[in-house]
Design a protein around this motif. Sequence first.
Motif, PDB file in Angstrom:
ATOM      1  N   ILE A 306      57.891 -51.122  16.919  1.00 49.08           N
ATOM      2  CA  ILE A 306      58.795 -52.115  16.354  1.00 49.08           C
ATOM      3  C   ILE A 306      58.273 -52.651  15.032  1.00 49.08           C
ATOM      4  O   ILE A 306      59.035 -52.975  14.124  1.00 49.08           O
ATOM      5  CB  ILE A 306      59.009 -53.264  17.365  1.00 49.08           C
ATOM      6  N   GLY A 307      56.977 -52.780  14.916  1.00 49.36           N
ATOM      7  CA  GLY A 307      56.354 -53.294  13.705  1.00 49.36           C
ATOM      8  C   GLY A 307      54.935 -52.787  13.608  1.00 49.36           C
ATOM      9  O   GLY A 307      54.471 -52.022  14.464  1.00 49.36           O
ATOM     10  N   PRO A 308      54.198 -53.213  12.578  1.00 51.57           N
ATOM     11  CA  PRO A 308      52.827 -52.712  12.401  1.00 51.57           C
ATOM     12  C   PRO A 308      51.887 -53.098  13.536  1.00 51.57           C
ATOM     13  O   PRO A 308      50.889 -52.430  13.755  1.00 51.57           O
ATOM     14  CB  PRO A 308      52.393 -53.353  11.078  1.00 51.57           C
ATOM     15  N   HIS A 309      52.206 -54.183  14.270  1.00 56.33           N
ATOM     16  CA  HIS A 309      51.345 -54.615  15.369  1.00 56.33           C
ATOM     17  C   HIS A 309      52.161 -54.974  16.605  1.00 56.33           C
ATOM     18  O   HIS A 309      51.859 -55.926  17.307  1.00 56.33           O
ATOM     19  CB  HIS A 309      50.501 -55.820  14.942  1.00 56.33           C
ATOM     20  N   GLN A 310      53.214 -54.182  16.890  1.00 61.12           N
ATOM     21  CA  GLN A 310      54.050 -54.489  18.053  1.00 61.12           C
ATOM     22  C   GLN A 310      54.801 -53.249  18.505  1.00 61.12           C
ATOM     23  O   GLN A 310      55.372 -52.510  17.692  1.00 61.12           O
ATOM     24  CB  GLN A 310      55.038 -55.617  17.731  1.00 61.12           C
ATOM     25  N   THR A 311      54.788 -53.024  19.829  1.00 65.89           N
ATOM     26  CA  THR A 311      55.517 -51.904  20.406  1.00 65.89           C
ATOM     27  C   THR A 311      56.155 -52.352  21.718  1.00 65.89           C
ATOM     28  O   THR A 311      55.642 -53.248  22.390  1.00 65.89           O
ATOM     29  CB  THR A 311      54.578 -50.698  20.659  1.00 65.89           C
ATOM     30  N   ALA A 312      57.293 -51.750  22.062  1.00 65.27           N
ATOM     31  CA  ALA A 312      57.982 -52.097  23.309  1.00 65.27           C
ATOM     32  C   ALA A 312      58.618 -50.851  23.897  1.00 65.27           C
ATOM     33  O   ALA A 312      59.095 -49.971  23.166  1.00 65.27           O
ATOM     34  CB  ALA A 312      59.044 -53.166  23.062  1.00 65.27           C
ATOM     35  N   ALA A 313      58.618 -50.776  25.234  1.00 62.57           N
ATOM     36  CA  ALA A 313      59.245 -49.656  25.931  1.00 62.57           C
ATOM     37  C   ALA A 313      60.657 -50.066  26.323  1.00 62.57           C
ATOM     38  O   ALA A 313      60.918 -50.459  27.463  1.00 62.57           O
ATOM     39  CB  ALA A 313      58.421 -49.274  27.162  1.00 62.57           C
ATOM     40  N   CYS A 314      61.577 -50.001  25.371  1.00 63.76           N
ATOM     41  CA  CYS A 314      62.944 -50.458  25.614  1.00 63.76           C
ATOM     42  C   CYS A 314      63.906 -49.717  24.699  1.00 63.76           C
ATOM     43  O   CYS A 314      63.659 -49.596  23.489  1.00 63.76           O
ATOM     44  CB  CYS A 314      63.045 -51.963  25.379  1.00 63.76           C
ATOM     45  N   TYR A 315      65.029 -49.243  25.270  1.00 60.68           N
ATOM     46  CA  TYR A 315      66.008 -48.488  24.496  1.00 60.68           C
ATOM     47  C   TYR A 315      66.790 -49.357  23.514  1.00 60.68           C
ATOM     48  O   TYR A 315      67.584 -48.834  22.727  1.00 60.68           O
ATOM     49  CB  TYR A 315      66.969 -47.758  25.427  1.00 60.68           C
ATOM     50  N   LEU A 316      66.588 -50.666  23.542  1.00 60.24           N
ATOM     51  CA  LEU A 316      67.197 -51.504  22.513  1.00 60.24           C
ATOM     52  C   LEU A 316      66.670 -51.137  21.128  1.00 60.24           C
ATOM     53  O   LEU A 316      67.283 -51.477  20.114  1.00 60.24           O
ATOM     54  CB  LEU A 316      66.899 -52.981  22.797  1.00 60.24           C
ATOM     55  N   TYR A 317      65.555 -50.423  21.098  1.00 58.84           N
ATOM     56  CA  TYR A 317      64.908 -50.085  19.819  1.00 58.84           C
ATOM     57  C   TYR A 317      64.783 -48.571  19.647  1.00 58.84           C
ATOM     58  O   TYR A 317      63.852 -48.087  19.009  1.00 58.84           O
ATOM     59  CB  TYR A 317      63.524 -50.750  19.745  1.00 58.84           C
ATOM     60  N   GLU A 318      65.739 -47.830  20.208  1.00 56.32           N
ATOM     61  CA  GLU A 318      65.614 -46.375  20.181  1.00 56.32           C
ATOM     62  C   GLU A 318      65.723 -45.792  18.771  1.00 56.32           C
ATOM     63  O   GLU A 318      65.380 -44.622  18.566  1.00 56.32           O
ATOM     64  CB  GLU A 318      66.648 -45.729  21.098  1.00 56.32           C
ATOM     65  N   GLU A 319      66.177 -46.599  17.796  1.00 58.12           N
ATOM     66  CA  GLU A 319      66.202 -46.101  16.416  1.00 58.12           C
ATOM     67  C   GLU A 319      64.820 -46.184  15.763  1.00 58.12           C
ATOM     68  O   GLU A 319      64.595 -45.619  14.691  1.00 58.12           O
ATOM     69  CB  GLU A 319      67.211 -46.902  15.582  1.00 58.12           C
ATOM     70  N   LYS A 320      63.888 -46.856  16.424  1.00 56.92           N
ATOM     71  CA  LYS A 320      62.531 -46.986  15.899  1.00 56.92           C
ATOM     72  C   LYS A 320      61.705 -45.743  16.247  1.00 56.92           C
ATOM     73  O   LYS A 320      62.031 -45.005  17.170  1.00 56.92           O
ATOM     74  CB  LYS A 320      61.848 -48.227  16.479  1.00 56.92           C
ATOM     75  N   PRO A 321      60.587 -45.525  15.541  1.00 59.04           N
ATOM     76  CA  PRO A 321      59.737 -44.361  15.850  1.00 59.04           C
ATOM     77  C   PRO A 321      59.122 -44.473  17.243  1.00 59.04           C
ATOM     78  O   PRO A 321      58.697 -45.553  17.652  1.00 59.04           O
ATOM     79  CB  PRO A 321      58.651 -44.422  14.765  1.00 59.04           C
ATOM     80  N   LYS A 322      59.061 -43.354  17.940  1.00 55.73           N
ATOM     81  CA  LYS A 322      58.393 -43.318  19.232  1.00 55.73           C
ATOM     82  C   LYS A 322      56.891 -43.162  19.020  1.00 55.73           C
ATOM     83  O   LYS A 322      56.450 -42.560  18.045  1.00 55.73           O
ATOM     84  CB  LYS A 322      58.904 -42.143  20.073  1.00 55.73           C
ATOM     85  N   ILE A 323      56.111 -43.704  19.969  1.00 53.03           N
ATOM     86  CA  ILE A 323      54.671 -43.490  19.927  1.00 53.03           C
ATOM     87  C   ILE A 323      54.197 -43.048  21.309  1.00 53.03           C
ATOM     88  O   ILE A 323      54.787 -43.415  22.323  1.00 53.03           O
ATOM     89  CB  ILE A 323      53.898 -44.753  19.477  1.00 53.03           C
ATOM     90  N   VAL A 324      53.145 -42.259  21.330  1.00 56.85           N
ATOM     91  CA  VAL A 324      52.566 -41.825  22.605  1.00 56.85           C
ATOM     92  C   VAL A 324      51.643 -42.922  23.116  1.00 56.85           C
ATOM     93  O   VAL A 324      51.138 -43.737  22.339  1.00 56.85           O
ATOM     94  CB  VAL A 324      51.791 -40.502  22.426  1.00 56.85           C
ATOM     95  N   PRO A 325      51.400 -42.995  24.444  1.00 56.10           N
ATOM     96  CA  PRO A 325      50.566 -44.070  24.990  1.00 56.10           C
ATOM     97  C   PRO A 325      49.198 -44.201  24.339  1.00 56.10           C
ATOM     98  O   PRO A 325      48.678 -45.306  24.172  1.00 56.10           O
ATOM     99  CB  PRO A 325      50.446 -43.688  26.469  1.00 56.10           C
ATOM    100  N   ASP A 326      48.582 -43.074  23.946  1.00 56.38           N
ATOM    101  CA  ASP A 326      47.246 -43.135  23.347  1.00 56.38           C
ATOM    102  C   ASP A 326      47.229 -43.837  21.987  1.00 56.38           C
ATOM    103  O   ASP A 326      46.168 -44.183  21.482  1.00 56.38           O
ATOM    104  CB  ASP A 326      46.663 -41.733  23.203  1.00 56.38           C
ATOM    105  N   ARG A 327      48.414 -44.042  21.397  1.00 56.57           N
ATOM    106  CA  ARG A 327      48.466 -44.712  20.098  1.00 56.57           C
ATOM    107  C   ARG A 327      48.624 -46.222  20.196  1.00 56.57           C
ATOM    108  O   ARG A 327      48.596 -46.931  19.167  1.00 56.57           O
ATOM    109  CB  ARG A 327      49.619 -44.148  19.248  1.00 56.57           C
ATOM    110  N   VAL A 328      48.782 -46.744  21.412  1.00 54.28           N
ATOM    111  CA  VAL A 328      48.996 -48.177  21.581  1.00 54.28           C
ATOM    112  C   VAL A 328      47.843 -48.973  20.973  1.00 54.28           C
ATOM    113  O   VAL A 328      48.052 -49.992  20.309  1.00 54.28           O
ATOM    114  CB  VAL A 328      49.172 -48.539  23.070  1.00 54.28           C
ATOM    115  N   SER A 329      46.625 -48.522  21.188  1.00 52.12           N
ATOM    116  CA  SER A 329      45.447 -49.260  20.697  1.00 52.12           C
ATOM    117  C   SER A 329      45.432 -49.378  19.190  1.00 52.12           C
ATOM    118  O   SER A 329      44.828 -50.313  18.645  1.00 52.12           O
ATOM    119  CB  SER A 329      44.162 -48.578  21.179  1.00 52.12           C
TER     120      SER A 329
END
Length: 334
Positions: A306-329
């Motif tokens: 969603i942003g440089p320091h925020q991610t969410a697992a929700c289809y409300l933001y499906e137009e945003k880039p996907k990230i793999v779990p290992d990139r959360v950190s």
Amino acid sequence: MGNLLELHEVTKVYSRGLINAKENVALRDFSLTLKDDEPTILTVAGESGSGKTTLAMLLLGFIEATKGQILYDGRDISTLEGKEKLAYRREVQAVFQDPFAVFNPFYTVDHLLTVPIRHFKLAKSRAEARDKMEEALTAVGLRPEDVLGRFPHQLSGGQRQRINVARALLLRPRILVADEPVSMVDASLRASILETLRNLQRDYGVSIIYITHDLTTAYHIAKSIIVLYRGAVMEAGDVDAVIKNPQHPYTRLLVDSIPWPNLDQRWGEHSIIAREANEDSDGCPFRGRCPSAMDICSTRPPLFEIGPHQTAACYLYEEKPKIVPDRVSELLPV
């Protein structure tokens, strides 16, 4: 410097029953990286049953992952033996929820502190052991003369919990797993214990994984946060961004449940849908309670950046880039 701790898509499944056994996924595809040279305080938050304590048990090596890897200094902790396993036990310490359970009522405080010193051979003499105990107690804001020689029932809950922190500090840990450390302590003492944890991170370079259901304390102590629901990551990122501007419907409900000190502010703006929890492993685990649930939520959502320091697992933001779990950190500030 390398990575101190790495969790790669760790899953823990519990089974119950012998005939027609049922499986419960307590933690699903959880990934996290803590760097060796960047000690931080990370909050893992969620309601009861979200997988927080399962994560703590996995990190401490009390249980093994069903799938995925947990690496410490590059070594899989399930393969550690001998001196390496002993070193891991010393360097990854815990402070648990109940400040009473750790103590044996028949022994004084000195016993709780001398056992790890003796077990890990941290002192060559009684005088050196005494010096180490006094140093650790002073570091957590206690006066040694007030607590040494006393029995648990002669101490307050706050004193007992700080002694637990001192016991962990004796071993000079690199990681401290704090599982609900202030939930059973009087409100007047919570601030001092949280300040003690922050001082450990700042002064001793200890990375702290702070596990809680209380977003208020999470906001005041941590730099980053991961929000779990039924074992899955719902949202993660900078604690300021996630709590002040939550993006996942579940995080919004958590934040909305915080009782603010403002009588004019409504408590519970967002309604909670009281339906049965979703047992379908293929879909979003929160969709049964979600006010924004859509047909697409029958498929488990990936994490969206969603942003440089925020991610969410929700289809409300499906137009945003996907990230793999290992990139959360990568999105968690230190």
